[in-house]
Design a protein around this motif. Structure first.
Motif, mmCIF file in Angstrom:
data_model
loop_
_atom_site.group_PDB
_atom_site.id
_atom_site.type_symbol
_atom_site.label_atom_id
_atom_site.label_comp_id
_atom_site.label_asym_id
_atom_site.label_seq_id
_atom_site.Cartn_x
_atom_site.Cartn_y
_atom_site.Cartn_z
ATOM 1 N N ASN A 114 0.821 -1.214 0.000
ATOM 2 C CA ASN A 114 0.000 0.000 0.000
ATOM 3 C C ASN A 114 0.852 1.259 0.000
ATOM 4 O OD1 ASN A 114 1.008 0.165 2.589
ATOM 5 N ND2 ASN A 114 -0.920 -0.333 3.604
ATOM 6 N N HIS A 115 2.087 1.125 -0.468
ATOM 7 C CA HIS A 115 2.998 2.272 -0.432
ATOM 8 C C HIS A 115 3.667 2.440 -1.786
ATOM 9 C CE1 HIS A 115 5.944 5.156 1.015
ATOM 10 N NE2 HIS A 115 6.910 4.415 0.501
ATOM 11 N N GLY A 116 3.612 3.667 -2.288
ATOM 12 C CA GLY A 116 4.310 3.977 -3.527
ATOM 13 C C GLY A 116 3.664 3.320 -4.734
ATOM 14 N N LYS A 117 4.436 3.189 -5.791
ATOM 15 C CA LYS A 117 3.964 2.549 -7.010
ATOM 16 C C LYS A 117 4.175 1.045 -6.868
ATOM 17 C CE LYS A 117 2.637 6.230 -9.108
ATOM 18 N NZ LYS A 117 1.195 6.466 -9.300
ATOM 19 N N THR A 118 3.118 0.347 -6.602
ATOM 20 C CA THR A 118 3.206 -1.071 -6.228
ATOM 21 C C THR A 118 3.317 -2.002 -7.423
ATOM 22 O OG1 THR A 118 0.791 -1.272 -6.243
ATOM 23 C CG2 THR A 118 1.821 -0.616 -4.169
ATOM 24 N N GLN A 119 3.102 -1.502 -8.623
ATOM 25 C CA GLN A 119 3.022 -2.390 -9.778
ATOM 26 C C GLN A 119 4.306 -3.157 -10.027
ATOM 27 O OE1 GLN A 119 2.110 -0.507 -13.511
ATOM 28 N NE2 GLN A 119 1.551 -2.438 -14.500
ATOM 29 N N ALA A 120 5.445 -2.539 -9.829
ATOM 30 C CA ALA A 120 6.715 -3.215 -10.111
ATOM 31 C C ALA A 120 6.879 -4.450 -9.224
ATOM 32 C CB ALA A 120 7.878 -2.252 -9.904
ATOM 33 N N PHE A 121 6.598 -4.302 -7.943
ATOM 34 C CA PHE A 121 6.707 -5.443 -7.034
ATOM 35 C C PHE A 121 5.701 -6.523 -7.415
ATOM 36 C CE2 PHE A 121 5.585 -7.754 -3.131
ATOM 37 C CZ PHE A 121 6.835 -8.131 -2.672
ATOM 38 N N ARG A 122 4.484 -6.104 -7.721
ATOM 39 C CA ARG A 122 3.417 -7.055 -8.049
ATOM 40 C C ARG A 122 3.734 -7.853 -9.318
ATOM 41 N NH1 ARG A 122 -0.252 -3.646 -7.709
ATOM 42 N NH2 ARG A 122 -0.540 -3.009 -9.868
ATOM 43 N N THR A 123 4.196 -7.180 -10.353
ATOM 44 C CA THR A 123 4.470 -7.882 -11.606
ATOM 45 C C THR A 123 5.654 -8.837 -11.469
ATOM 46 O OG1 THR A 123 5.725 -5.948 -12.353
ATOM 47 C CG2 THR A 123 3.457 -6.139 -13.098
ATOM 48 N N LYS A 124 6.663 -8.426 -10.675
ATOM 49 C CA LYS A 124 7.791 -9.345 -10.415
ATOM 50 C C LYS A 124 7.322 -10.567 -9.640
ATOM 51 C CE LYS A 124 11.570 -6.140 -9.872
ATOM 52 N NZ LYS A 124 12.616 -5.663 -8.969
ATOM 53 N N LEU A 125 6.430 -10.351 -8.684
ATOM 54 C CA LEU A 125 5.912 -11.452 -7.880
ATOM 55 C C LEU A 125 5.142 -12.439 -8.748
ATOM 56 C CD1 LEU A 125 5.511 -12.666 -5.056
ATOM 57 C CD2 LEU A 125 3.507 -11.183 -4.789
ATOM 58 N N VAL A 126 4.306 -11.928 -9.629
ATOM 59 C CA VAL A 126 3.555 -12.804 -10.540
ATOM 60 C C VAL A 126 4.507 -13.583 -11.433
ATOM 61 C CG1 VAL A 126 1.967 -12.819 -12.505
ATOM 62 C CG2 VAL A 126 1.457 -11.401 -10.507
ATOM 63 N N GLU A 127 5.554 -12.906 -11.905
ATOM 64 C CA GLU A 127 6.525 -13.562 -12.785
ATOM 65 C C GLU A 127 7.276 -14.679 -12.062
ATOM 66 O OE1 GLU A 127 10.607 -12.364 -15.235
ATOM 67 O OE2 GLU A 127 9.277 -10.796 -14.472
#
Length: 448
Positions: A114-127
């Motif tokens: 819930n902090h900052g631009k979370t998309q980078a962490f999320r997409t790496k996690l999915v990958e």
């Protein structure tokens, strides 16, 4: 002939989700994987998915996924929560938590960043993750949209859900059941702890400030269209879950559950798989009844519970209060347990807390599977018992839910011989009876 072919092509094009394929009589590769893991036939899994009592969260973009089934007759699954927090933003520590979750075999990871631009962490996690990935898009809305809560529009909220779906998450928690009717029940009856769901509290605040209906309820059909397009399972969130034993099974909780039951059928009708989220904090004697109420009101949709925590006075040990409730809930019909760590109610958990919480919850899930008679659940326990009889320490460690801790304990105080431990030494009951059964002479005296 051409018209018929065109109709068939159109029908095939609309088959996107696991429930679409299941209803069309088609067994998908994901269904075959789940069948193999669960010791069931692919046709049995297909029928469960078609009827909605089994969900296979499997976003079409999550190519690294090792699919799992959640629901009727299957092993009880376990979820790990993690994610980057504004108060303790340490991405490296979150990746350590991911490693622990995958090492110990968590079937799901929820990224609650819930902090900052979370998309980078999320997409790496999915990958990276073979475990299914879940999110709560509401948590991400303020940071993603760069707007104050009161300025966010319903279409803005839908945009965030679409972004998460496109990024490959397998299920999303959407608190769609807390509509105006539920809020009225909550206000009329009152609570000791009010609303403890983070997503639920944000929606409640938005509703109160704007005077509008819950956007996820009002625009539910559009939510379902987005989720269907990417085969994202909706995990219908329990905004009114009890955050204290005092509030368990109250009017607000049950009023929301009634609404969730209606939303469950609407999702199935739209070709979207469903899981339903549940309590919360709850005394042990209420848990079984709550599982039955949910299954009845929500048409046997897979049930996903947080705990339940069976007492409120054990901060620092809430992984234990949660595991007690989770075992009872699982035995009574819950299909999916969300872990709780020792840090619950106190701080953001670290990787060590994640290990403790995950192991406790996996114990609860496995104990529930034994009680439910899930095929094969007792087999591992029987193998452990046989290894203990034979003092096969390596096999014991390998069979353990957490192979690391038992080895550390054993090696920290090594016995004088391998067919015992330092608890009993020569007086070990297993060693004594093994020797007698093998017609060996035993000596329990003291050596000079």
């Amino acid at each position: 002939m051409g018209s018929s072919s065109a109709a068939e092509a159109t029908a095939a094009k609309n088959l996107i989700t696991q429930i679409d394929y299941a209803r069309a009589g088609i067994i998908t590769p994901q269904m075959e994987v789940v069948a193999r893991k669960e010791g069931r036939t692919p046709e049995n899994i297909r029928q469960g998915v078609a009827s909605g009592v089994i969900a296979i969260p499997a976003n079409i973009h999550h190519t690294s996924l090792d699919p799992e089934g959640v629901g009727d007759g299957l092993r009880t699954k376990v979820n790990v929560n993690l994610g980057i927090s504004g108060d303790l933003a340490d991405e490296a520590e979150e990746w350590r938590k991911v490693d622990v979750a995958l090492e110990l075999g968590a079937e799901a990871i929820m990224d609650l960043s819930n902090h900052g631009k979370t998309q980078a962490f999320r997409t790496k996690l999915v990958e990276k993750s073979p475990a299914m990935i879940g999110t709560v898009p509401m948590y991400d809305a303020i940071g993603y949209l760069e707007k104050a809560l009161v300025s966010i529009t319903p279409q803005d909220f839908l945009e965030v859900i679409r972004r998460h779906a496109e990024d490959g998450v397998d299920f999303v928690t959407v608190h769609a059941g807390m509509n105006r009717r539920v809020i009225e029940s909550f206000k009329e009856t009152g609570r000791l702890m009010n609303i403890v769901s983070r997503g639920g509290s944000l929606i409640f605040a938005w509703m109160e400030v704007t005077g509008n209906e819950n956007p996820f309820y009002e625009y539910y059909d559009q939510v379902l269209e987005i989720l269907h397009e990417h085969d994202v399972t909706i995990s219908i969130g329990d905004a009114m879950r009890p955050g204290a034993g005092y509030d368990a099974t109250d009017a607000g909780q049950i009023a929301e559950l009634i609404e969730i039951g209606k939303l469950t059928k609407r999702a199935w009708d739209a070709g979207v798989q469903v899981m339903v989220e549940g309590p919360g904090h709850m005394a042990m004697d209420e848990i079984a009844a709550n599982m039955k109420i949910q299954k009845r009101l929500c048409h046997n949709a897979p049930f996903y519970v947080l705990g339940p925590l069976v007492t409120d006075i054990a901060p620092g040990y809430d992984h234990i209060t949660s595991a007690i409730g989770g075992a009872i809930a699982g035995a009574a019909g819950a299909d999916f347990l969300c872990y709780v760590t020792p840090a619950e109610h106190l701080r953001l958990p670290d990787a060590a807390d994640v290990r403790e919480g995950l192991v406790a919850t996996k114990i609860a899930a496995h104990a529930a599977d034994i009680a439910k008679g899930v095929p094969g659940a007792r087999e591992r326990d029987n193998r452990m018992s046989d290894a203990r009889r034979r003092f096969d320490w390596e096999q014991m460690f390998a069979l353990a839910i957490d192979p690391v801790k038992p080895r550390q304990y054993f090696e920290s105080a090594p016995p004088s011989n391998e067919d015992s431990c330092t608890m009993c030494g020569k007086m070990c009951a297993v060693r004594t009876v093994n020797q007698i059964m093998d017609d060996l002479t035993i000596d329990l005296g003291y050596e000079e």
